[in-house]
Write an enzyme that holds these catalytic residues in place. Structure first.
Site, PDB file in Angstrom:
ATOM      1  N   LYS A  97       0.639  -1.117   0.054  1.00 49.49           N
ATOM      2  CA  LYS A  97      -0.095  -0.006  -0.142  1.00 49.49           C
ATOM      3  C   LYS A  97       0.826   1.275  -0.026  1.00 49.49           C
ATOM      4  O   LYS A  97       2.079   1.236   0.635  1.00 49.49           O
ATOM      5  CB  LYS A  97      -0.702   0.228   1.224  1.00 49.49           C
ATOM      6  CG  LYS A  97      -2.310   0.738   1.241  1.00 49.49           C
ATOM      7  CD  LYS A  97      -3.296   0.222   0.436  1.00 49.49           C
ATOM      8  CE  LYS A  97      -4.302   0.963   0.432  1.00 49.49           C
ATOM      9  NZ  LYS A  97      -5.510  -0.011  -0.081  1.00 49.49           N
ATOM     10  N   GLY A 207     -21.002   6.428   2.723  1.00 49.86           N
ATOM     11  CA  GLY A 207     -19.800   6.729   1.652  1.00 49.86           C
ATOM     12  C   GLY A 207     -20.332   6.750   0.235  1.00 49.86           C
ATOM     13  O   GLY A 207     -21.262   5.810  -0.286  1.00 49.86           O
ATOM     14  N   GLY A 209     -18.484   7.334  -2.544  1.00 55.49           N
ATOM     15  CA  GLY A 209     -17.321   7.574  -3.537  1.00 55.49           C
ATOM     16  C   GLY A 209     -17.461   6.375  -4.372  1.00 55.49           C
ATOM     17  O   GLY A 209     -18.396   5.808  -4.822  1.00 55.49           O
ATOM     18  N   ASN A 210     -16.388   5.986  -5.289  1.00 59.25           N
ATOM     19  CA  ASN A 210     -16.558   4.952  -6.198  1.00 59.25           C
ATOM     20  C   ASN A 210     -17.267   3.715  -5.819  1.00 59.25           C
ATOM     21  O   ASN A 210     -17.909   3.296  -6.568  1.00 59.25           O
ATOM     22  CB  ASN A 210     -15.059   4.879  -6.807  1.00 59.25           C
ATOM     23  CG  ASN A 210     -14.959   3.909  -7.961  1.00 59.25           C
ATOM     24  OD1 ASN A 210     -16.184   4.121  -8.725  1.00 59.25           O
ATOM     25  ND2 ASN A 210     -14.402   3.028  -8.206  1.00 59.25           N
ATOM     26  N   ALA A 211     -16.723   3.170  -4.784  1.00 59.77           N
ATOM     27  CA  ALA A 211     -17.224   1.893  -4.314  1.00 59.77           C
ATOM     28  C   ALA A 211     -18.795   2.238  -3.752  1.00 59.77           C
ATOM     29  O   ALA A 211     -19.577   1.359  -4.272  1.00 59.77           O
ATOM     30  CB  ALA A 211     -16.428   1.413  -3.205  1.00 59.77           C
ATOM     31  N   GLY A 212     -19.016   2.958  -3.024  1.00 62.90           N
ATOM     32  CA  GLY A 212     -20.453   3.056  -2.410  1.00 62.90           C
ATOM     33  C   GLY A 212     -21.338   3.534  -3.530  1.00 62.90           C
ATOM     34  O   GLY A 212     -22.454   2.987  -3.600  1.00 62.90           O
ATOM     35  N   TYR A 213     -20.950   4.318  -4.455  1.00 60.81           N
ATOM     36  CA  TYR A 213     -21.916   4.766  -5.308  1.00 60.81           C
ATOM     37  C   TYR A 213     -22.159   3.537  -6.456  1.00 60.81           C
ATOM     38  O   TYR A 213     -23.384   3.387  -6.558  1.00 60.81           O
ATOM     39  CB  TYR A 213     -21.355   5.828  -6.372  1.00 60.81           C
ATOM     40  CG  TYR A 213     -22.110   5.801  -7.717  1.00 60.81           C
ATOM     41  CD1 TYR A 213     -23.343   6.299  -7.912  1.00 60.81           C
ATOM     42  CD2 TYR A 213     -21.318   5.917  -8.874  1.00 60.81           C
ATOM     43  CE1 TYR A 213     -24.154   6.229  -9.021  1.00 60.81           C
ATOM     44  CE2 TYR A 213     -21.761   5.660 -10.101  1.00 60.81           C
ATOM     45  CZ  TYR A 213     -23.392   6.055 -10.192  1.00 60.81           C
ATOM     46  OH  TYR A 213     -23.932   5.965 -11.541  1.00 60.81           O
TER      47      TYR A 213
HETATM   48  N1  GLU Z   1      -7.085   0.213  -3.180  1.00 57.32           N
HETATM   49  C1  GLU Z   1      -8.326  -1.002  -3.430  1.00 57.32           C
HETATM   50  C2  GLU Z   1      -8.143  -1.782  -2.256  1.00 57.32           C
HETATM   51  O1  GLU Z   1      -8.090  -1.625  -1.253  1.00 57.32           O
HETATM   52  C3  GLU Z   1      -7.631  -1.511  -4.863  1.00 57.32           C
HETATM   53  C4  GLU Z   1      -6.134  -2.208  -4.873  1.00 57.32           C
HETATM   54  C5  GLU Z   1      -5.754  -2.774  -6.073  1.00 57.32           C
HETATM   55  O2  GLU Z   1      -6.412  -2.688  -7.019  1.00 57.32           O
HETATM   56  O3  GLU Z   1      -4.517  -3.039  -6.116  1.00 57.32           O
HETATM   57  O4  GLU Z   1      -8.291  -3.080  -2.515  1.00 57.32           O
END
Ligand code: GLU
Length: 403
Positions: A97, A207, A209-213
């Site tokens: 990360k 939320g 954002g991208n995921a929640g929407y």
């Molecule tokens: N940031 C996203 C996660 O937490 C995606 C990570 C990725 O696609 O490498 O899973």
């Protein structure tokens, strides 16, 4: 502490040597960087991290977060969770990360581009298509991935799309990556509804954002009732269900979902304790804690955010009988389609959206079934089941490598 997560499942994996657990408590490598970017005409020093947790199954993999609240400790947790997530999802990656301490809301597009490029220059030595493959996370997006890919390509002297995933489609991104985290969560919802025979399902999503929407959009299209959604400023509620497109349009034009016409206002705090069937925390870490866990009324929680429930709250909810689909499974759609993107880049292939959606459904359903099976076998929560699956898989590989 990472140690606490691992301690919970150690008793179920007594045949795995202790050193494997000990190794997972500490990342392979933690890199701290600083770099200079011109912000509002002033040379500004920014700090960032890239933490590479584990790569026994393949290149380190995980997003890059831009946020004023980024800390080394946070990125370390997130990198660990990525190792668990890629193992649960069964994609050939490890976990990593990245993060930069910066508030993008205060920057111009040019400044965000400068930050993105400078950060990549700072970590260029340790990333690469077969080393470490970043992706988007909180407050980063496809455009930022494109700048980062471009900067890396310049450094190595050749176009290298596979160094990063979550790119715009015309820059080597995959169909379906933008929807992937939300869609994966939606496939999980379908599995829950089937397994627990749920009827008249009402959902609250924290939320937008991208995921929640995307989760809310897919769920609504399938006929589920989304009674509430929120963003960092607050939320909206409607007993009969929200029109997700309308809320999205309102957020696009005003910057927030709050005050979308015809709907009631609701605070983020109250959204969490609504009397709904399924609660979907899709915003940030540590929103369900010891303080509010007792007031959570949803019987089912799908963790679309990373780490929305603290360990203590998790124990309290488990005792109450709440079924929690953990982040490392529930939001693994994102990294799964990142894998598809990386694969297409490495093999010069372009897949259709249908192919991506169908493959994602297969991957996430298999992951879900594997976790449910393991949880039943040991009579534990889905979270513990997921950690058992993942640690077993990582340990198998570590022991073969060392044997
Ligand atoms: N940031 C996203 C996660 O937490 C995606 C990570 C990725 O696609 O490498 O899973």
């Amino acid at each position: 502490m990472l140690k606490d997560f691992l301690a919970q499942i150690k008793p179920y994996l007594s045949n795995i040597p202790s050193y494997v657990f000990e190794k997972l408590e500490t990342p392979d490598r933690a890199v701290e960087v600083s770099f200079i970017v011109k912000i509002q005409e002033r040379e500004t020093v920014l700090k960032g991290y890239r933490i590479q947790h584990n790569n026994v199954h393949g290149p380190y993999k995980g997003g890059i977060r831009f946020s004023p609240f980024v800390s080394k400790e946070e990125v370390n947790y997130l990198a660990f969770w990525m190792s668990i997530k890629t193992a649960v999802a069964n994609v050939p990656f490890g976990g990593g990360k990245g993060g930069v301490i910066v508030d993008t809301k205060k920057l111009t597009q040019e400044e965000i581009e400068a930050v993105s490029r400078a950060y990549i220059r700072a970590i260029a030595d340790i990333i690469g298509p077969t080393k470490d493959v970043p992706a988007p996370d909180m407050y980063t997006n496809p455009q930022i991935m494109k700048w980062m890919m471009d900067e890396y390509s310049k450094i190595v002297g050749k176009p290298t799309p596979a160094v990063i995933t979550g790119k715009p489609i015309k820059s080597g991104g995959s169909q379906g990556r933008i929807e992937a985290t939300g869609l994966g969560g939606f496939y999980i919802l379908e599995s829950l509804v089937r397994d627990y025979n749920l009827k008249d399902v009402k959902i609250a999503v924290q939320g937008f954002g991208n995921a929640g929407y995307h989760f809310a959009k897919f769920a609504q299209e399938a006929g589920f009732t989304i009674v509430a959604v929120s963003d960092s400023q607050g939320g909206v509620y409607s007993e009969n269900g929200l029109d997700i497109d309308k809320v999205k349009e309102y957020k696009t034009s005003t910057g927030s979902v709050i005050n979308t016409p015809d709907y009631q206002h609701i605070s983020n705090k109250d959204l969490l304790t609504l009397n709904v069937t399924v609660l979907v925390p899709a915003a940030k870490e540590d929103v369900i804690t010891e303080e509010n866990a007792a007031n959570i009324r949803a019987r089912y929680i799908i963790e679309l955010a990373n780490g929305p429930i603290t360990l203590d709250a998790d124990t309290m909810l488990e005792q109450k009988g709440t079924v929690i689909v953990p982040d490392v499974l529930a939001n693994s759609g994102g990294v799964t389609v990142s894998y598809f993107e990386w694969y297409q880049n490495m093999h010069n292939e372009v897949w259709s959206k249908d192919t991506v959606f169908n493959k994602l459904k297969d991957y996430i359903t298999n992951a879900y079934n594997g976790v449910v099976h393991t949880a039943k076998e040991h009579d534990v929560s889905l979270r513990k089941g997921a950690y058992i699956v993942a640690v077993k898989r990582i340990a198998d590989k570590m022991l073969t490598n060392n044997g």
